[in-house]
Design an enzyme around this catalytic site. Structure first.
Site, short mmCIF file in Angstrom:
data_model
loop_
_atom_site.label_atom_id
_atom_site.label_comp_id
_atom_site.label_asym_id
_atom_site.label_seq_id
_atom_site.Cartn_x
_atom_site.Cartn_y
_atom_site.Cartn_z
N TYR A 78 -44.34 13.76 13.07
CA TYR A 78 -42.58 14.16 12.62
C TYR A 78 -43.00 15.53 13.93
O TYR A 78 -42.14 16.61 14.13
CB TYR A 78 -43.04 15.33 11.32
CG TYR A 78 -44.57 16.16 11.33
CD1 TYR A 78 -44.26 17.79 11.74
CD2 TYR A 78 -45.26 15.14 10.48
CE1 TYR A 78 -45.97 17.88 11.61
CE2 TYR A 78 -46.69 15.93 9.77
CZ TYR A 78 -47.21 16.78 11.12
OH TYR A 78 -48.17 17.38 10.46
N GLY A 79 -44.00 15.45 14.84
CA GLY A 79 -43.91 16.60 15.23
C GLY A 79 -44.06 15.45 17.05
O GLY A 79 -42.99 14.62 17.14
N SER A 80 -44.77 15.98 17.76
CA SER A 80 -44.90 15.33 19.11
C SER A 80 -46.06 13.55 18.71
O SER A 80 -44.85 13.07 20.50
CB SER A 80 -46.16 16.28 19.98
OG SER A 80 -47.42 15.93 18.91
N LEU A 81 -46.01 13.29 18.29
CA LEU A 81 -45.88 11.91 18.16
C LEU A 81 -44.80 10.60 18.19
O LEU A 81 -44.74 9.82 17.62
CB LEU A 81 -47.20 11.45 16.78
CG LEU A 81 -48.83 12.54 17.16
CD1 LEU A 81 -49.71 11.57 15.73
CD2 LEU A 81 -49.23 11.53 18.97
N MET A 82 -43.71 11.18 17.41
CA MET A 82 -42.68 10.96 17.14
C MET A 82 -42.48 10.08 18.68
O MET A 82 -41.48 9.52 18.70
CB MET A 82 -41.42 11.74 16.59
CG MET A 82 -41.30 12.89 15.63
SD MET A 82 -39.95 12.72 14.85
CE MET A 82 -39.52 14.39 15.89
N GLU A 119 -55.63 14.39 15.81
CA GLU A 119 -55.64 15.77 15.46
C GLU A 119 -56.17 16.88 14.60
O GLU A 119 -56.10 17.73 14.37
CB GLU A 119 -54.14 15.02 13.61
CG GLU A 119 -53.72 13.82 13.98
CD GLU A 119 -52.22 15.33 14.28
OE1 GLU A 119 -52.11 16.39 14.73
OE2 GLU A 119 -51.23 13.87 14.50
#
Length: 142
Positions: free
Chosen positions: A10-14, A78
């Site tokens: 839901y953040g940078s890993l999108m 993470e």
């Protein structure tokens, strides 16, 4: 429940390039939504954190087919400010899928800002800064 082989991001890993560099493998990706959580900015960072919040949902990207090695790499990336939890997400096509998600650790909640994290602002301004600051594990394919 069998351990998920998918991960909801839901953040940078999108960003598939960041995900691939961190996980060390390419995975099939598709839009999905996680109900019962809210995405907040992390103070002083370009990335967000989520925490359980009734009546809300988070849009993101679901990656399928993670290897155990990829999951271990995601855990290391993470770090201690997140905890991995098994959840169910709904794909854009309406399918419910078991997935891992990294929830901001309750002991770190004071670091979350008010309001919602701005994914568009991340793509326009924050991604380059994020890459300079956090250098995912394998940047050879980015």
């Amino acid at each position: 429940m069998t351990a998920p082989t998918a991960c909801f991001t839901y953040g940078s890993l999108m960003c598939e390039d960041i995900f691939r560099a961190v996980a060390g493998q390419a995975c099939a990706a598709e839009p999905a939504q996680l109900a019962g959580y809210r995405r907040h900015p992390v103070r002083g960072e370009d990335y967000p954190g989520i925490r359980p919040t009734a009546g809300t949902a988070v849009d993101g990207v679901l990656y399928r087919g993670l290897s155990t090695t990829a999951l271990a790499r995601l855990d290391a990336f993470e770090g201690a400010q997140y905890q991995r939890e098994a959840v169910e997400v709904r794909t854009a096509g309406g399918t419910v899928v078991a997935a891992w998600v990294y929830v901001f650790h309750p002991a770190q909640a004071h670091r979350l800002g008010a309001g919602d994290w701005d994914a568009a602002a991340f793509m326009h301004h924050g991604k380059a800064r994020f890459l300079r600051r956090h250098r995912p594990t394998d940047r050879s394919d980015m």
